[in-house]
Scaffold this motif. Structure first.
Motif, PDB file in Angstrom:
ATOM      1  N   LEU A 173       0.821  -1.203   0.000  1.00 54.60           N
ATOM      2  CA  LEU A 173       0.000   0.000   0.000  1.00 54.60           C
ATOM      3  C   LEU A 173       0.860   1.260   0.000  1.00 54.60           C
ATOM      4  CD1 LEU A 173      -2.654  -1.185   2.596  1.00 54.60           C
ATOM      5  CD2 LEU A 173      -2.712  -1.419   0.104  1.00 54.60           C
ATOM      6  N   ASN A 174       1.961   1.192   0.723  1.00 52.02           N
ATOM      7  CA  ASN A 174       2.964   2.262   0.729  1.00 52.02           C
ATOM      8  C   ASN A 174       4.266   1.663   1.236  1.00 52.02           C
ATOM      9  OD1 ASN A 174       2.775   2.293   3.665  1.00 52.02           O
ATOM     10  ND2 ASN A 174       0.911   3.522   3.404  1.00 52.02           N
ATOM     11  N   ILE A 210      -0.475  -5.719   2.494  1.00 48.91           N
ATOM     12  CA  ILE A 210      -1.533  -6.660   2.861  1.00 48.91           C
ATOM     13  C   ILE A 210      -1.440  -7.888   1.959  1.00 48.91           C
ATOM     14  CG2 ILE A 210      -3.186  -5.552   1.295  1.00 48.91           C
ATOM     15  CD1 ILE A 210      -5.383  -6.324   3.322  1.00 48.91           C
ATOM     16  N   ILE A 211      -1.703  -9.072   2.558  1.00 52.01           N
ATOM     17  CA  ILE A 211      -1.744 -10.309   1.782  1.00 52.01           C
ATOM     18  C   ILE A 211      -3.137 -10.458   1.193  1.00 52.01           C
ATOM     19  CG2 ILE A 211      -1.548 -12.817   1.858  1.00 52.01           C
ATOM     20  CD1 ILE A 211       0.440 -12.533   4.129  1.00 52.01           C
ATOM     21  N   GLY A 268       2.185  -5.924 -10.913  1.00 52.09           N
ATOM     22  CA  GLY A 268       3.120  -5.238 -10.035  1.00 52.09           C
ATOM     23  C   GLY A 268       3.062  -5.714  -8.598  1.00 52.09           C
ATOM     24  N   ASP A 269       1.963  -6.367  -8.198  1.00 54.53           N
ATOM     25  CA  ASP A 269       1.889  -6.933  -6.850  1.00 54.53           C
ATOM     26  C   ASP A 269       2.952  -8.026  -6.699  1.00 54.53           C
ATOM     27  OD1 ASP A 269      -0.179  -5.278  -6.157  1.00 54.53           O
ATOM     28  OD2 ASP A 269      -1.759  -6.765  -6.494  1.00 54.53           O
ATOM     29  N   GLU A 270       3.404  -8.236  -5.493  1.00 58.55           N
ATOM     30  CA  GLU A 270       4.492  -9.184  -5.229  1.00 58.55           C
ATOM     31  C   GLU A 270       3.959 -10.576  -4.902  1.00 58.55           C
ATOM     32  OE1 GLU A 270       8.357  -9.605  -2.209  1.00 58.55           O
ATOM     33  OE2 GLU A 270       6.669  -8.296  -1.703  1.00 58.55           O
ATOM     34  N   VAL A 271       4.547 -11.586  -5.516  1.00 59.82           N
ATOM     35  CA  VAL A 271       4.226 -12.972  -5.198  1.00 59.82           C
ATOM     36  C   VAL A 271       5.389 -13.573  -4.409  1.00 59.82           C
ATOM     37  CG1 VAL A 271       3.770 -15.278  -6.099  1.00 59.82           C
ATOM     38  CG2 VAL A 271       2.786 -13.293  -7.235  1.00 59.82           C
ATOM     39  N   VAL A 272       5.102 -14.089  -3.230  1.00 63.74           N
ATOM     40  CA  VAL A 272       6.108 -14.742  -2.385  1.00 63.74           C
ATOM     41  C   VAL A 272       5.842 -16.243  -2.418  1.00 63.74           C
ATOM     42  CG1 VAL A 272       7.111 -14.917  -0.086  1.00 63.74           C
ATOM     43  CG2 VAL A 272       6.242 -12.712  -0.893  1.00 63.74           C
ATOM     44  N   LEU A 273       6.820 -17.014  -2.891  1.00 54.96           N
ATOM     45  CA  LEU A 273       6.681 -18.465  -3.009  1.00 54.96           C
ATOM     46  C   LEU A 273       7.668 -19.188  -2.105  1.00 54.96           C
ATOM     47  CD1 LEU A 273       6.341 -18.639  -6.894  1.00 54.96           C
ATOM     48  CD2 LEU A 273       4.500 -19.028  -5.235  1.00 54.96           C
TER      49      LEU A 273
END
Length: 267
Positions: free
Chosen positions: A51-52, A57-58, A99-104
């Protein structure tokens, strides 16, 4: 064989010890894509929206459903994030976007092992001392609370969430199966012919009795270790050729599981 097993498992663990993150490059409904050098189908994680600089947030769970080695594009299946439920807080209306981040591979430093007896449990856990092992006593306690002497897929998923475990191991008849704890997709099958002189059902733990519900799935006591856990693996990995060949070469009593595979022309 013991030294070989330790070396092989240690080398495998090094490749999955750290989580990885990449930005989303496309979104289409419940599917998204990322660009990454290498990834295994079945690896799970989540999507984070920043968000900043200080708040994020997930938004969704994410499981790798496909990977193109030529283009280095991985396809992700998105679903509702359920690891941290809090009904008292608003869920928000944010949507997954480019652009959102994916954590695997998050939580791959923690694991739960299902083993047939104490000796095999200790031999395998000692072979991977850098992993933080979730003791099966905790899982047995969860099963007793749920009234499931026979563990169901949802029991494993629940245990993975509350313990933040990323990996799930099954030792079944001289083979060690490494699974993603959320998707229950097989990541690796390791030949491990350890001597088995005893059997504890439903798996090794120091909990003497698991409470049972009056009726329903999971309420009956597990009667056979190998067939049940093989069936669980097949249900969640119906396209796994290595698992198919392994069961095909086993005893005749497991042959009925071959009908549950979706191998199409590969049979």
């Amino acid at each position: 064989m013991g030294r070989y097993l330790i070396l092989f498992l240690s080398l495998f663990f090094v490749g999955f010890a750290n989580s990885m993150s990449q930005p989303i490059i496309s979104v289409d409904g419940d599917k998204a894509t990322i660009k990454i050098d290498n990834i295994d189908v079945g690896m799970s994680g989540f999507v984070v929206k920043h968000l900043n600089k200080e708040h994020s947030i997930i938004l969704k769970n994410a499981v790798v459903s496909g990977f193109d080695k030529k283009t280095k594009i991985a396809t992700l299946k998105l679903s509702d994030y359920d690891a941290l439920k809090q009904n008292s807080l608003p869920s928000g209306k944010w949507k997954v976007s480019v652009g959102d981040e994916v954590v695997l591979a998050f939580g791959y430093s923690r694991a739960l092992l299902i083993a047939p007896n104490e000796e095999i449990y200790h031999r395998i856990t000692k072979a991977l001392p850098t992993l933080e092992w979730v003791h099966p006593d905790l899982f047995a306690t969860v099963l007793s609370f749920n009234g499931h002497p026979t563990p169901l897929k949802e029991d494993f998923n629940n245990m993975c969430s509350i313990s933040s475990a990323g990996l799930l191991y099954f030792y079944i008849h001289e083979n060690l199966f490494t699974l993603d704890c959320k998707s229950m997709t097989i990541l690796q099958i390791t030949k491990a012919p350890l001597k088995q002189e005893s059997l504890q059902l439903p798996f090794y733990s120091r909990v003497e009795q698991i409470n049972a519900n009056w009726f329903g799935s999971g309420s009956s006591k597990l009667k056979a270790y190998d067939p049940y856990y093989y069936e669980l693996l097949v249900k969640n990995n119906p396209k796994n050729k290595e698992l198919y060949d392994l069961i095909k070469n086993k005893e005749q009593k497991l042959s009925s599981l071959l009908d549950d595979f979706d191998m199409k022309d590969e049979k």
